[in-house]
Design an enzyme around this catalytic site. Structure first.
Site, PDB file in Angstrom:
ATOM      1  N   ARG A   1       0.835  -1.210   0.000  1.00  0.00           N
ATOM      2  CA  ARG A   1       0.000   0.000   0.000  1.00  0.00           C
ATOM      3  C   ARG A   1       0.868   1.258   0.000  1.00  0.00           C
ATOM      4  NH1 ARG A   1      -3.349   2.468   4.881  1.00  0.00           N
ATOM      5  NH2 ARG A   1      -4.831   3.781   3.756  1.00  0.00           N
TER       6      ARG A   1
ATOM      7  N   HIS B   1       0.680   4.254  -2.687  1.00  0.00           N
ATOM      8  CA  HIS B   1       0.441   5.646  -2.298  1.00  0.00           C
ATOM      9  C   HIS B   1       1.600   6.546  -2.708  1.00  0.00           C
ATOM     10  CE1 HIS B   1      -3.001   5.256   0.849  1.00  0.00           C
ATOM     11  NE2 HIS B   1      -3.130   4.363  -0.121  1.00  0.00           N
TER      12      HIS B   1
ATOM     13  N   GLY C   1       4.812  10.597  -8.600  1.00  0.00           N
ATOM     14  CA  GLY C   1       5.551   9.435  -9.062  1.00  0.00           C
ATOM     15  C   GLY C   1       6.215   8.686  -7.926  1.00  0.00           C
TER      16      GLY C   1
ATOM     17  N   ASP D   1       8.775   8.269  -5.914  1.00  0.00           N
ATOM     18  CA  ASP D   1       9.978   9.030  -5.543  1.00  0.00           C
ATOM     19  C   ASP D   1      10.237   9.079  -4.039  1.00  0.00           C
ATOM     20  OD1 ASP D   1       7.956  10.706  -4.705  1.00  0.00           O
ATOM     21  OD2 ASP D   1       8.766  12.507  -5.656  1.00  0.00           O
TER      22      ASP D   1
ATOM     23  N   SER E   1       8.441  10.227  -1.762  1.00  0.00           N
ATOM     24  CA  SER E   1       7.945  11.444  -1.094  1.00  0.00           C
ATOM     25  C   SER E   1       6.958  11.131   0.023  1.00  0.00           C
ATOM     26  CB  SER E   1       7.314  12.400  -2.112  1.00  0.00           C
ATOM     27  OG  SER E   1       6.321  11.751  -2.883  1.00  0.00           O
TER      28      SER E   1
ATOM     29  N   ASN F   1      -3.048   8.764   4.080  1.00  0.00           N
ATOM     30  CA  ASN F   1      -1.809   8.173   4.581  1.00  0.00           C
ATOM     31  C   ASN F   1      -1.737   8.051   6.093  1.00  0.00           C
ATOM     32  OD1 ASN F   1      -0.633   7.754   2.030  1.00  0.00           O
ATOM     33  ND2 ASN F   1       0.065   9.883   1.931  1.00  0.00           N
TER      34      ASN F   1
ATOM     35  N   PRO G   1      -6.634   7.364  -4.504  1.00  0.00           N
ATOM     36  CA  PRO G   1      -8.028   6.922  -4.460  1.00  0.00           C
ATOM     37  C   PRO G   1      -8.470   6.601  -3.025  1.00  0.00           C
ATOM     38  CG  PRO G   1      -6.844   5.813  -6.217  1.00  0.00           C
ATOM     39  CD  PRO G   1      -5.816   6.523  -5.399  1.00  0.00           C
TER      40      PRO G   1
ATOM     41  N   HIS H   1      -6.148  -6.149  -2.489  1.00  0.00           N
ATOM     42  CA  HIS H   1      -6.995  -6.183  -1.299  1.00  0.00           C
ATOM     43  C   HIS H   1      -7.266  -7.605  -0.836  1.00  0.00           C
ATOM     44  CE1 HIS H   1      -8.834  -1.893  -1.949  1.00  0.00           C
ATOM     45  NE2 HIS H   1      -7.552  -1.874  -1.639  1.00  0.00           N
ATOM     46  N   THR H   2      -6.710  -8.577  -1.549  1.00  0.00           N
ATOM     47  CA  THR H   2      -6.846  -9.954  -1.112  1.00  0.00           C
ATOM     48  C   THR H   2      -6.055 -10.208   0.169  1.00  0.00           C
ATOM     49  OG1 THR H   2      -6.742 -12.256  -1.846  1.00  0.00           O
ATOM     50  CG2 THR H   2      -4.883 -10.860  -2.433  1.00  0.00           C
TER      51      THR H   2
ATOM     52  N   ASP I   1      -4.355 -14.506  -2.980  1.00  0.00           N
ATOM     53  CA  ASP I   1      -5.102 -15.428  -3.833  1.00  0.00           C
ATOM     54  C   ASP I   1      -6.219 -14.700  -4.570  1.00  0.00           C
ATOM     55  OD1 ASP I   1      -7.022 -14.965  -1.873  1.00  0.00           O
ATOM     56  OD2 ASP I   1      -6.696 -16.887  -0.861  1.00  0.00           O
TER      57      ASP I   1
END
Length: 325
Positions: free
Chosen positions: A61, A65, A71, A73, A75, A92, A160, A190-191, A251
């Site tokens: 994640r 993010h 990009g 980088d 940050s 975050n 998102p 998200h599995t 999975d």
């Protein structure tokens, strides 16, 4: 002739500068400058990820993010100073793994000071953590450099949210050069992992502001969540598995949950509101795990190269939470 030679030299210098600042990522970028770097990262992940397997999802994640703001980088790792950084943006606040990355960075710095970027460490650690918990592997070309700008507002606007509808998801992914296939595949991450109730409790208790439930969420599942997990809309401590029963297994379970209308987030349910993404969800669910792994690898490799800084762009941070100057 002298004038022509001068212009030829000038052109060569300009071309060299262009190439150096627009260099491409490459596999084994540190083979000569820090040959042990990737092994140091892999070994650290291997030695520690089993103590906290949920951190694999957290690092993946973090990588996501990071790449969606300016990009890939690094940050997302910067602390706020006089400027509020990405780390303090709402998307975050629940990101974990910063200390894990810092510990890897300290080991790599001890081996090769100021050579390996924090951005590359995120990308490599995310891949290695998924592999060491039994998930897919993918190629991670390196050579990213670290950004020196981190902005809270940009993170809020570009990452998102769990409440995103299809139009928002499509737009935010397209802004990063990612298509609907990438959207469905990367959502498949998200599995694994967990979520706090507050990331989706409005779907259970107050979906339209009238004390109602989200009709796109399976009613029986919603009832179970309210009874056993999220007992009120403000519960910000209870943890819920995103893929119940196999949260640590990479999975096809996530797609099964989505089809059953049991995806936790509105962004999960949104995949069924578009004919293309709905078809893709079913294709991956009905296909083999090997096919999913191969396709996921393509999308995560693509994501990992969003707007990367290479050559003389950015810097190589000595400490991931602070710029050098």
């Amino acid at each position: 002739m002298g004038g022509q030679s001068y212009y030829k030299v000038l052109i060569i210098c300009v071309v060299a500068l262009f190439v150096s600042t627009h260099a491409q990522l490459e596999l084994g970028f540190y083979a000569k400058s820090c040959p042990k770097a990737e092994n140091i990262i892999t070994n650290f992940v291997h030695d520690h990820i089993h103590n906290a397997p949920s951190l694999a999802a957290a690092l993946l994640r973090m990588h996501f993010h990071d790449c969606f703001v300016r990009g890939c980088d690094g940050s997302v790792l910067l602390n706020s100073t006089s400027n509020e950084a990405e780390k303090d943006a709402p998307p975050n606040l629940t990101v974990r793994g910063f200390d894990f990355i810092d510990r890897i960075k300290s080991l790599v710095e001890a081996e090769c000071p100021s050579v390996v970027s924090c951005a590359d460490i995120i990308a490599l650690a995310a891949r290695d953590s998924i592999v060491h918990t039994g998930g897919p592997s993918w190629k991670v070309p390196t050579g990213r450099r670290d950004g020196v700008i981190s902005n809270k507002t940009e993170a809020t606007n570009n990452i998102p949210a769990p409440s995103s509808n299809f139009t928002t998801l499509q737009t935010l992914f397209a802004n990063q050069g990612l298509d609907l296939n990438d959207l469905v595949l990367l959502s498949g991450a998200h599995t694994i992992g967990i979520s706090l109730c507050t990331s989706f409790s409005n779907r259970l208790y107050n979906f339209t502001g009238k004390g109602d439930e989200d009709p796109s969420l399976d009613s029986e599942y919603a009832k179970n969540l309210k009874t056993l997990k999220c007992k009120n809309i403000n519960d910000n401590t209870t943890i819920v598995e995103m893929d119940p029963g196999s949260r640590n297994t990479f999975d096809l379970g996530y797609y099964s949950q989505v089809v059953k209308r049991r995806g936790l987030f509105e962004s999960d349910a949104a995949l069924l509101t578009n004919s293309t993404t709905k078809s893709l969800v079913n294709q991956f669910l009905q296909g083999s795990i090997q096919k999913f792994y191969a396709e996921f690898a393509k999308s995560i490799e693509k994501m990992g190269q969003i707007n990367v800084k290479t050559g003389t762009q950015g810097e190589i941070r000595k400490h991931c939470a602070f710029i050098n100057s």
